[in-house]
Design an enzyme around this catalytic site. Structure first.
Site, PDB file in Angstrom:
ATOM      1  N   CYS A  20       0.981  -1.538   0.190  1.00  0.00           N
ATOM      2  CA  CYS A  20       0.179   0.066   0.330  1.00  0.00           C
ATOM      3  C   CYS A  20       0.879   1.204  -0.104  1.00  0.00           C
ATOM      4  CB  CYS A  20      -1.099  -0.442   1.673  1.00  0.00           C
ATOM      5  SG  CYS A  20      -2.086  -1.246   1.046  1.00  0.00           S
ATOM      6  N   HIS A  61      -3.593   7.325   2.419  1.00  0.00           N
ATOM      7  CA  HIS A  61      -4.102   5.477   2.403  1.00  0.00           C
ATOM      8  C   HIS A  61      -5.523   5.574   3.116  1.00  0.00           C
ATOM      9  CE1 HIS A  61      -4.478   1.283   0.958  1.00  0.00           C
ATOM     10  NE2 HIS A  61      -3.907   1.206   2.181  1.00  0.00           N
ATOM     11  N   ASN A  67      -9.873  -0.476   0.237  1.00  0.00           N
ATOM     12  CA  ASN A  67      -8.281  -0.401   0.004  1.00  0.00           C
ATOM     13  C   ASN A  67      -8.191  -0.898  -0.976  1.00  0.00           C
ATOM     14  OD1 ASN A  67      -5.481  -0.908   0.401  1.00  0.00           O
ATOM     15  ND2 ASN A  67      -6.273  -1.929   2.121  1.00  0.00           N
TER      16      ASN A  67
HETATM   17  N1  COA Z   1     -18.987  -9.149   8.887  1.00  0.00           N
HETATM   18  C1  COA Z   1     -19.592  -9.150   9.491  1.00  0.00           C
HETATM   19  N2  COA Z   1     -18.610  -9.093  11.165  1.00  0.00           N
HETATM   20  C2  COA Z   1     -17.314  -9.630  11.039  1.00  0.00           C
HETATM   21  C3  COA Z   1     -16.646  -9.377  10.013  1.00  0.00           C
HETATM   22  C4  COA Z   1     -18.029  -9.790   8.162  1.00  0.00           C
HETATM   23  N3  COA Z   1     -17.272  -8.835   7.012  1.00  0.00           N
HETATM   24  N4  COA Z   1     -15.444  -9.691   9.546  1.00  0.00           N
HETATM   25  C5  COA Z   1     -14.990 -10.630  10.899  1.00  0.00           C
HETATM   26  N5  COA Z   1     -16.099 -10.056  11.816  1.00  0.00           N
HETATM   27  C6  COA Z   1     -16.260 -10.582  12.671  1.00  0.00           C
HETATM   28  C7  COA Z   1     -14.906 -10.826  13.306  1.00  0.00           C
HETATM   29  O1  COA Z   1     -15.813 -12.803  12.864  1.00  0.00           O
HETATM   30  C8  COA Z   1     -15.334 -10.941  15.076  1.00  0.00           C
HETATM   31  O2  COA Z   1     -16.043 -12.070  15.200  1.00  0.00           O
HETATM   32  P1  COA Z   1     -16.487 -12.691  16.812  1.00  0.00           P
HETATM   33  O3  COA Z   1     -15.756 -11.123  17.918  1.00  0.00           O
HETATM   34  O4  COA Z   1     -17.724 -13.510  16.917  1.00  0.00           O
HETATM   35  O5  COA Z   1     -14.989 -13.496  16.332  1.00  0.00           O
HETATM   36  C9  COA Z   1     -15.951  -9.618  15.193  1.00  0.00           C
HETATM   37  O6  COA Z   1     -16.087  -9.591  13.139  1.00  0.00           O
HETATM   38  C10 COA Z   1     -14.715  -8.699  15.188  1.00  0.00           C
HETATM   39  O7  COA Z   1     -13.803  -8.741  14.379  1.00  0.00           O
HETATM   40  P2  COA Z   1     -12.232  -7.743  14.392  1.00  0.00           P
HETATM   41  O8  COA Z   1     -11.101  -8.428  13.779  1.00  0.00           O
HETATM   42  O9  COA Z   1     -11.693  -7.790  15.202  1.00  0.00           O
HETATM   43  O10 COA Z   1     -13.043  -6.746  13.739  1.00  0.00           O
HETATM   44  P3  COA Z   1     -12.056  -5.308  14.176  1.00  0.00           P
HETATM   45  O11 COA Z   1     -12.885  -4.295  14.516  1.00  0.00           O
HETATM   46  O12 COA Z   1     -10.779  -5.182  14.333  1.00  0.00           O
HETATM   47  O13 COA Z   1     -12.183  -4.983  12.014  1.00  0.00           O
HETATM   48  C11 COA Z   1     -11.309  -4.676  10.063  1.00  0.00           C
HETATM   49  C12 COA Z   1     -11.793  -5.467  11.935  1.00  0.00           C
HETATM   50  C13 COA Z   1     -11.052  -6.125   9.687  1.00  0.00           C
HETATM   51  C14 COA Z   1     -11.870  -4.282   9.214  1.00  0.00           C
HETATM   52  C15 COA Z   1      -9.922  -4.054  11.159  1.00  0.00           C
HETATM   53  O14 COA Z   1      -9.161  -5.272  12.093  1.00  0.00           O
HETATM   54  C16 COA Z   1      -8.733  -3.372  10.152  1.00  0.00           C
HETATM   55  O15 COA Z   1      -9.488  -2.597   9.320  1.00  0.00           O
HETATM   56  N6  COA Z   1      -7.821  -3.516  10.813  1.00  0.00           N
HETATM   57  C17 COA Z   1      -6.365  -2.979   9.417  1.00  0.00           C
HETATM   58  C18 COA Z   1      -6.626  -3.850   7.543  1.00  0.00           C
HETATM   59  C19 COA Z   1      -5.235  -3.285   7.123  1.00  0.00           C
HETATM   60  O16 COA Z   1      -6.034  -1.843   7.760  1.00  0.00           O
HETATM   61  N7  COA Z   1      -5.638  -3.732   6.166  1.00  0.00           N
HETATM   62  C20 COA Z   1      -4.922  -2.554   5.164  1.00  0.00           C
HETATM   63  C21 COA Z   1      -2.860  -2.765   5.788  1.00  0.00           C
HETATM   64  S1  COA Z   1      -2.535  -1.952   4.845  1.00  0.00           S
END
Ligand code: COA
Length: 328
Positions: A115, A254, A285
């Site tokens: 990214c 980004h 993204n």
């Molecule tokens: N729809 C519904 N529920 C979802 C889901 C979706 N698409 N994806 C994950 N979940 C659930 C998980 O299974 C978890 O359930 P559980 O508590 O029963 O285990 C719950 O939601 C919370 O998951 P978590 O991973 O803790 O969520 P989060 O608040 O961290 O959000 C992201 C997840 C991926 C959106 C977030 O972590 C993020 O944006 N991270 C950075 C990613 C990034 O920037 N990547 C690129 C780098 S360039």
């Protein structure tokens, strides 16, 4: 002799026509529009056609950038493509683009920085112009993230999209690139990676069956690092210039997650509603292409005007990060 001032003299973008909305995703994986919007700020993303590869998108963006710079392909001295989704391992996507632009002697190479790729590529390009080696460098950031997305993994497939941005760098009379900060931390490479397909784990029936040709991410951990790293990178790029948050007209980051960007803005003490450019809702993204498309659209929309001081800020797999201050 005065040092050459290097700036962006042309911009372009390309977004595939096909829109994949959160409602569409509700039919593919166990998710909801509310969850995706609330956790990421993404409403829809673009998905390239099966017959559309990264180089095809890059060429569209490049042609637009050439037009905006009032240059012909023959005026380009160097081609750089930032991508982690190349058409194939080799030849490089930059060489494929070069051939499609019909400029078959121009040096061309890819940079693989995920990214942060657009920032790294601009940083590299600017050195060639500053040193007087080249006059015009074409930088593209193009990604077909849908080709490495696991459509059975709800935690990642809702995040990614396809697209391309392009910038042409050249000498400018005033302003231009004022500072560059780049960084990387290979010890955190496991947080975001595509495990198979390279020399460590070449493609085999078992790697395909184990779904190892898709991106794998530890979202929570990455989120934490992203906020810290992007805020630090912004500081490292602005501080040597004596710039405070108030001196920056617009941050063009980004576009990984709206919550990350709001948290970065808070750390920097700026109002995200006024000073952070966002288009994540429309595109998700797009890895390296995100900040390139964001810059192009911010300029198209009149959010960046002559004399403005803007900050590009990105982080990504590697981990890698980079920030650039430009006086427009
Ligand atoms: N729809 C519904 N529920 C979802 C889901 C979706 N698409 N994806 C994950 N979940 C659930 C998980 O299974 C978890 O359930 P559980 O508590 O029963 O285990 C719950 O939601 C919370 O998951 P978590 O991973 O803790 O969520 P989060 O608040 O961290 O959000 C992201 C997840 C991926 C959106 C977030 O972590 C993020 O944006 N991270 C950075 C990613 C990034 O920037 N990547 C690129 C780098 S360039």
């Amino acid at each position: 002799m005065d040092e050459k001032k290097v700036g962006i003299i042309g911009l372009g973008k390309y977004l595939p026509e096909n829109r994949l909305t959160n409602k569409d995703l509700e039919k593919i994986v166990d998710t909801t529009d509310d969850w995706i919007m609330g956790r990421t700020g993404i409403k829809e993303r673009r998905i390239a056609r099966d017959d559309e590869a990264t180089s095809d998108m890059a060429v569209h963006a490049a042609k637009m950038a050439l037009k905006s710079a009032k240059l012909k392909p023959e005026d380009i001295d160097l081609i750089i493509v930032a991508t982690i989704t190349p058409d194939m391992f080799f030849p490089s996507t930059a060489c494929i683009v070069q051939n499609k632009l019909g400029i078959n002697r121009t040096p061309a190479f890819d940079v693989s920085v995920a990214c942060s790729g657009f920032i790294y590529a601009i940083a590299i390009a600017s050195q060639f112009i500053k040193s007087g080696i080249y006059k015009h460098v074409l930088v593209m950031a193009a990604e077909k993230m849908s080709s490495v997305t696991d459509w059975k993994d709800r935690s990642t497939c809702v995040l990614m999209g396809d697209g391309a941005g392009a910038a042409i760098l050249g000498e400018v009379k005033d302003g231009g690139i004022l500072s560059i900060h780049l960084g990387a931390d290979g010890s955190k490479g496991d947080l975001l990676k595509m495990p198979a397909g390279g020399s460590r784990l070449p493609a085999s029936i078992s790697t395909v069956e184990a779904r190892m040709h898709f991106l794998k991410m530890q979202g929570n951990e990455l989120f934490r690092h992203a906020v810290k790293i992007m805020a630090e990178a912004a500081l490292k790029a602005t501080e040597p210039l004596g710039l405070k948050a108030d001196d920056i007209s617009l941050i063009i980051p980004h576009q990984a997650n709206i919550r990350i960007l709001n948290a970065v803005a808070k750390r920097m003490g700026i109002d995200p509603a006024k000073k952070v450019y966002l288009n994540i809702e429309k595109y998700g993204n797009m890895s390296a292409a995100s900040s390139a498309v964001a810059l192009c659209e911010a300029v198209e929309e009149g959010r960046v005007k002559k004399g403005d001081t803007i900050l590009l800020d990105a982080f990504g797999a590697g981990l890698t990060w980079g920030a650039i201050v430009i006086k427009w």
